[in-house]
Design an enzyme around this catalytic site. Structure first.
Site, PDB file in Angstrom:
ATOM      1  N   HIS A 198       3.336  10.637   6.819  1.00  0.00           N
ATOM      2  CA  HIS A 198       2.659  10.361   8.084  1.00  0.00           C
ATOM      3  C   HIS A 198       3.624   9.712   9.063  1.00  0.00           C
ATOM      4  O   HIS A 198       4.152   8.627   8.791  1.00  0.00           O
ATOM      5  CB  HIS A 198       1.458   9.436   7.868  1.00  0.00           C
ATOM      6  CG  HIS A 198       0.327  10.109   7.172  1.00  0.00           C
ATOM      7  ND1 HIS A 198      -0.667   9.436   6.497  1.00  0.00           N
ATOM      8  CD2 HIS A 198       0.026  11.423   7.039  1.00  0.00           C
ATOM      9  CE1 HIS A 198      -1.522  10.292   5.999  1.00  0.00           C
ATOM     10  NE2 HIS A 198      -1.135  11.512   6.309  1.00  0.00           N
ATOM     11  N   HIS A 257       0.831  -1.215   0.000  1.00  0.00           N
ATOM     12  CA  HIS A 257       0.000   0.000   0.000  1.00  0.00           C
ATOM     13  C   HIS A 257       0.861   1.259   0.000  1.00  0.00           C
ATOM     14  O   HIS A 257       0.445   2.302  -0.504  1.00  0.00           O
ATOM     15  CB  HIS A 257      -0.904   0.030   1.250  1.00  0.00           C
ATOM     16  CG  HIS A 257      -1.670  -1.236   1.471  1.00  0.00           C
ATOM     17  ND1 HIS A 257      -2.618  -1.696   0.589  1.00  0.00           N
ATOM     18  CD2 HIS A 257      -1.602  -2.153   2.479  1.00  0.00           C
ATOM     19  CE1 HIS A 257      -3.123  -2.838   1.052  1.00  0.00           C
ATOM     20  NE2 HIS A 257      -2.534  -3.135   2.182  1.00  0.00           N
ATOM     21  N   HIS A 302       5.408   6.644   6.834  1.00  0.00           N
ATOM     22  CA  HIS A 302       5.132   6.208   5.463  1.00  0.00           C
ATOM     23  C   HIS A 302       4.627   7.412   4.674  1.00  0.00           C
ATOM     24  O   HIS A 302       4.418   8.487   5.250  1.00  0.00           O
ATOM     25  CB  HIS A 302       4.089   5.084   5.463  1.00  0.00           C
ATOM     26  CG  HIS A 302       2.783   5.528   6.027  1.00  0.00           C
ATOM     27  ND1 HIS A 302       2.489   5.463   7.384  1.00  0.00           N
ATOM     28  CD2 HIS A 302       1.715   6.109   5.434  1.00  0.00           C
ATOM     29  CE1 HIS A 302       1.300   5.968   7.587  1.00  0.00           C
ATOM     30  NE2 HIS A 302       0.804   6.383   6.419  1.00  0.00           N
ATOM     31  N   GLU A 348      -3.342  13.414   1.291  1.00  0.00           N
ATOM     32  CA  GLU A 348      -4.637  12.929   1.805  1.00  0.00           C
ATOM     33  C   GLU A 348      -5.440  14.109   2.347  1.00  0.00           C
ATOM     34  O   GLU A 348      -6.550  14.377   1.893  1.00  0.00           O
ATOM     35  CB  GLU A 348      -4.391  11.866   2.874  1.00  0.00           C
ATOM     36  CG  GLU A 348      -3.644  10.650   2.317  1.00  0.00           C
ATOM     37  CD  GLU A 348      -4.009   9.360   2.982  1.00  0.00           C
ATOM     38  OE1 GLU A 348      -3.767   9.193   4.187  1.00  0.00           O
ATOM     39  OE2 GLU A 348      -4.571   8.493   2.294  1.00  0.00           O
ATOM     40  N   THR A 397      -6.326   6.365   7.781  1.00  0.00           N
ATOM     41  CA  THR A 397      -6.853   6.710   6.456  1.00  0.00           C
ATOM     42  C   THR A 397      -6.868   5.499   5.514  1.00  0.00           C
ATOM     43  O   THR A 397      -7.169   5.628   4.330  1.00  0.00           O
ATOM     44  CB  THR A 397      -6.013   7.813   5.792  1.00  0.00           C
ATOM     45  OG1 THR A 397      -4.687   7.283   5.552  1.00  0.00           O
ATOM     46  CG2 THR A 397      -5.945   9.052   6.654  1.00  0.00           C
ATOM     47  N   THR A 398      -6.515   4.329   6.075  1.00  0.00           N
ATOM     48  CA  THR A 398      -6.656   3.094   5.296  1.00  0.00           C
ATOM     49  C   THR A 398      -7.360   2.072   6.184  1.00  0.00           C
ATOM     50  O   THR A 398      -7.366   2.230   7.421  1.00  0.00           O
ATOM     51  CB  THR A 398      -5.281   2.488   4.910  1.00  0.00           C
ATOM     52  OG1 THR A 398      -4.663   1.950   6.087  1.00  0.00           O
ATOM     53  CG2 THR A 398      -4.372   3.520   4.286  1.00  0.00           C
ATOM     54  N   HIS A 403       2.061   8.959   1.210  1.00  0.00           N
ATOM     55  CA  HIS A 403       0.980   8.809   0.229  1.00  0.00           C
ATOM     56  C   HIS A 403       1.329   9.764  -0.902  1.00  0.00           C
ATOM     57  O   HIS A 403       1.816  10.881  -0.644  1.00  0.00           O
ATOM     58  CB  HIS A 403      -0.376   9.196   0.838  1.00  0.00           C
ATOM     59  CG  HIS A 403      -0.725   8.407   2.061  1.00  0.00           C
ATOM     60  ND1 HIS A 403      -1.524   7.284   2.025  1.00  0.00           N
ATOM     61  CD2 HIS A 403      -0.350   8.566   3.365  1.00  0.00           C
ATOM     62  CE1 HIS A 403      -1.653   6.794   3.256  1.00  0.00           C
ATOM     63  NE2 HIS A 403      -0.936   7.546   4.087  1.00  0.00           N
TER      64      HIS A 403
HETATM   65  C1  LIG Z   1      -4.645  -2.671  14.483  1.00  0.00           C
HETATM   66  C2  LIG Z   1      -3.273  -2.709  13.878  1.00  0.00           C
HETATM   67  C3  LIG Z   1      -2.980  -1.616  12.899  1.00  0.00           C
HETATM   68  C4  LIG Z   1      -4.201  -1.264  12.114  1.00  0.00           C
HETATM   69  C5  LIG Z   1      -1.852  -2.121  12.048  1.00  0.00           C
HETATM   70  C6  LIG Z   1      -1.713  -1.468  10.726  1.00  0.00           C
HETATM   71  C7  LIG Z   1      -1.420   0.028  10.788  1.00  0.00           C
HETATM   72  O1  LIG Z   1      -0.536   0.504  11.459  1.00  0.00           O
HETATM   73  N1  LIG Z   1      -2.208   0.731   9.996  1.00  0.00           N
HETATM   74  C8  LIG Z   1      -2.176   2.116   9.712  1.00  0.00           C
HETATM   75  C9  LIG Z   1      -1.321   3.033  10.308  1.00  0.00           C
HETATM   76  C10 LIG Z   1      -1.386   4.395   9.947  1.00  0.00           C
HETATM   77  C11 LIG Z   1      -2.305   4.816   8.976  1.00  0.00           C
HETATM   78  S1  LIG Z   1      -2.421   6.486   8.519  1.00  0.00           S
HETATM   79  N2  LIG Z   1      -2.398   6.572   6.929  1.00  0.00           N
HETATM   80  O2  LIG Z   1      -1.271   7.173   9.093  1.00  0.00           O
HETATM   81  O3  LIG Z   1      -3.724   6.955   8.977  1.00  0.00           O
HETATM   82  C12 LIG Z   1      -3.139   3.905   8.376  1.00  0.00           C
HETATM   83  C13 LIG Z   1      -3.069   2.558   8.746  1.00  0.00           C
HETATM   84 ZN   LIG Z   2      -0.852   7.453   6.083  1.00  0.00          ZN
END
Ligand SMILES: CC[C@H](C)CCC(=O)Nc1ccc(S(N)(=O)=O)cc1
Ligand SMILES: [Zn+2]
Length: 261
Positions: free
Chosen positions: A119, A64, A94, A106, A199-200, A96
């Site tokens: 992020h 992703h 990470h 985003e 956001t995912t 986007h």
């Molecule tokens: C329950 C375990 C947890 C979902 C493991 C996976 C995870 O860390 N997901 C995650 C982290 C940050 C964002 S964002 N894009 O910064 O909002 C989106 C998804």
């Molecule tokens: Zn993110």
């Protein structure tokens, strides 16, 4: 198998509510930020980052995005202050981004999007024992969002973009030690803050969002290197370029966005 989701026509953001009904919830992210409607709150102090002893572990392509993970067994790298009641531990960061020339952030500001968004994901290790527990509980996470705008080359981003060729395919992980993300931050950390979600998928409504107003400037060439990654695994025959991995803005549903000075 499982809840496969992505950013394509059939598995993208408009389809996420099928497997993740919270997608239609009351505190979803990202949002469009309207600066003039944000409430300036003089009680909102500065964001304080203590990343000096931070320990990056690896860089990975999770199908992703590209993610840099950190050692989070103690409070060596934390964010505090601002809207936060406790220190929150850095877990990963990470990005986007969009396709060539088009936008990929985003969060948007008055309907305008940036080329990309970084992020930095932190969790409340005072109140929770594990990241997973924090990520599924209200206000268990604090995510610092930084916009990326194209312009001059960023002097430190090459440390990330030079490693991207090693994580081209979904599921690839390589060592990435000694990187301190403080070098990526803009000079001013004035911010907007509001209560939102991942956001995912699983879109948990567990995030205190802190969106920095000043973007970091990166070159189109540096941004282009993110688009050399693919969503697919090495063994898969079709190569789907990793780009446009962003969720569009969600309804505010009565939430207030506060602004630091
Ligand atoms: C329950 C375990 C947890 C979902 C493991 C996976 C995870 O860390 N997901 C995650 C982290 C940050 C964002 S964002 N894009 O910064 O909002 C989106 C998804
Ligand atoms: Zn993110």
């Amino acid at each position: 198998t499982g809840n496969q989701w992505g950013y394509g026509k059939d598995d993208g953001p408009s389809a996420w509510n099928t497997n993740y009904p919270v997608a239609d919830g009351d505190r979803q992210s990202p949002i469009d930020i309207l600066p003039h409607q944000a409430r300036h709150d003089p009680n909102l102090g500065p964001i304080v980052l203590n990343y000096d002893r931070c320990t990056s572990i690896n860089i990975a392509n999770n199908g992703h995005s590209v993610v840099v993970e950190f050692e989070d067994s103690d409070d060596r790298s934390v964010i505090q202050g601002g809207p936060l009641d406790n220190p929150y531990r850095l877990k990963q960061f990470h990005f986007h981004w969009g396709g060539k020339g088009c936008h990929g952030s985003e969060h948007t500001v008055e309907g305008n999007s940036y080329a990309s968004e970084l992020h930095l994901v932190h969790w409340n290790a005072v109140k929770f024992k594990t990241f997973g527990e924090a990520a599924s509980t209200s206000d268990g996470l604090a995510v610092l969002g930084i916009f990326l705008e194209t312009g001059d080359e960023h002097r430190w981003l090459h440390m990330i973009t030079d490693a991207l060729y090693t994580v081209k395919f979904k599921g690839s992980v390589t060592d990435f030690k000694g990187f301190n993300p403080k070098c990526l931050l803009p000079s001013s950390l004035h911010y907007w803050t509001y209560l939102g979600s991942l956001t995912t998928p699983p879109l948990h409504e567990s995030v205190i969002w802190i969106v920095v107003k000043e973007p970091m400037i990166v070159s189109e060439k540096q941004l282009g290197k993110f688009r050399t990654l693919v969503f697919t695994g090495e063994e898969e025959d079709e190569r789907t370029r990793m780009e446009n991995n962003f969720r569009p803005p969600q309804l505010l549903k009565g939430r207030t966005v506060r602004s630091s000075n």
